[in-house]
Design a protein around this motif. Structure first.
Motif, PDB file in Angstrom:
ATOM      1  N   ASP A  22       0.808  -1.219   0.000  1.00  0.00           N
ATOM      2  CA  ASP A  22       0.000   0.000   0.000  1.00  0.00           C
ATOM      3  C   ASP A  22       0.841   1.269   0.000  1.00  0.00           C
ATOM      4  N   ARG A  26       0.903  -1.449  -6.206  1.00  0.00           N
ATOM      5  CA  ARG A  26       0.979  -2.757  -6.853  1.00  0.00           C
ATOM      6  C   ARG A  26       1.844  -2.719  -8.110  1.00  0.00           C
ATOM      7  N   SER A  81      -8.057  -9.039  -8.433  1.00  0.00           N
ATOM      8  CA  SER A  81      -9.261  -8.759  -7.643  1.00  0.00           C
ATOM      9  C   SER A  81      -9.646  -7.288  -7.687  1.00  0.00           C
ATOM     10  N   GLU A  82      -8.738  -6.447  -8.155  1.00  0.00           N
ATOM     11  CA  GLU A  82      -9.006  -5.011  -8.201  1.00  0.00           C
ATOM     12  C   GLU A  82      -9.324  -4.471  -9.596  1.00  0.00           C
ATOM     13  N   ARG A  89     -16.285  -9.859 -12.255  1.00  0.00           N
ATOM     14  CA  ARG A  89     -15.169 -10.128 -11.344  1.00  0.00           C
ATOM     15  C   ARG A  89     -15.058 -11.604 -10.968  1.00  0.00           C
ATOM     16  N   THR A 145      -3.281   0.712  -8.915  1.00  0.00           N
ATOM     17  CA  THR A 145      -4.545   0.610  -8.194  1.00  0.00           C
ATOM     18  C   THR A 145      -4.423   1.123  -6.760  1.00  0.00           C
ATOM     19  N   LYS A 146      -3.228   1.496  -6.362  1.00  0.00           N
ATOM     20  CA  LYS A 146      -2.975   1.954  -4.995  1.00  0.00           C
ATOM     21  C   LYS A 146      -3.843   3.160  -4.654  1.00  0.00           C
ATOM     22  N   THR A 149     -10.514   3.212  -4.725  1.00  0.00           N
ATOM     23  CA  THR A 149     -11.578   2.274  -4.368  1.00  0.00           C
ATOM     24  C   THR A 149     -11.898   1.408  -5.578  1.00  0.00           C
ATOM     25  N   LEU A 150     -12.562   0.294  -5.321  1.00  0.00           N
ATOM     26  CA  LEU A 150     -12.962  -0.588  -6.423  1.00  0.00           C
ATOM     27  C   LEU A 150     -13.890   0.130  -7.392  1.00  0.00           C
ATOM     28  N   LEU A 153     -11.761   2.448  -9.563  1.00  0.00           N
ATOM     29  CA  LEU A 153     -11.029   1.654 -10.553  1.00  0.00           C
ATOM     30  C   LEU A 153     -11.952   1.181 -11.674  1.00  0.00           C
TER      31      LEU A 153
END
Length: 159
Positions: A22, A26, A81-82, A89, A145-146, A149-150, A153
């Motif tokens: 984090d 990533r 997963s992101e 998904r 993606t850091k 939020t999902l 993204l």
């Protein structure tokens, strides 16, 4: 003793990943992992080619385990997963996971075959090239993606 050294290295650097994923992001960890392994594998291949043995080889193997454990090993399970939209998904994660395990199988299965066909030096040079290809792919295609939020993204990646 080999199992202890590799296991302890793996555990220590997995904790490094937990604390850096984090902070660094990533994408950055994927860069570090793919570039680091490409370099280490190129050096390993060269050492095998020059018939170097002993502690330099042990150090390189431990460095490769550390590099992998703090970067690619955990992050390849986080990123899928992101990056997939909610509506696909589940299926996308299933497909991603399937291909991650296929890749693991192929790596394990082909190592002795490659080692026999092109020698240890050629095998590690090939793995280094594969990691370089991964680095280039990550640079071209993988978003960071850091800190997102999902939902953010999904909106960003599906435009």
């Amino acid at each position: 003793m080999n199992i202890v050294v590799t296991g302890v290295t793996n555990v220590i650097f997995t904790f490094v990943a937990i604390y850096t994923v984090d902070k660094w992001g990533r994408r950055t960890l994927m860069f570090v992992g793919s570039a680091g392994l490409a370099i280490i594998y190129a050096i390993l291949g060269t050492c095998y080619f020059l018939e170097i043995s002993g502690w330099p080889m042990l150090l390189l193997v431990v460095m490769a385990i550390a590099c992998y454990a703090m970067s690619l090993a955990p992050v390849v399970w986080v990123v899928p997963s992101e990056i997939f939209p909610v509506r696909i998904r589940g299926m996308a994660m299933a497909i991603s996971t399937f291909f991650l395990w296929v890749a693991c199988f192929l790596l394990t299965y082909t190592f002795p075959i490659l080692n026999e066909a092109v020698g240890a030096s050629g095998t590690f040079w090939l793995y280094g090239l594969i990691c370089l290809g991964g680095f280039l792919f990550i640079r071209a295609k993988l978003p960071e993606t850091k800190g997102k939020t999902l939902e953010e993204l999904e909106k960003e990646l599906t435009k």
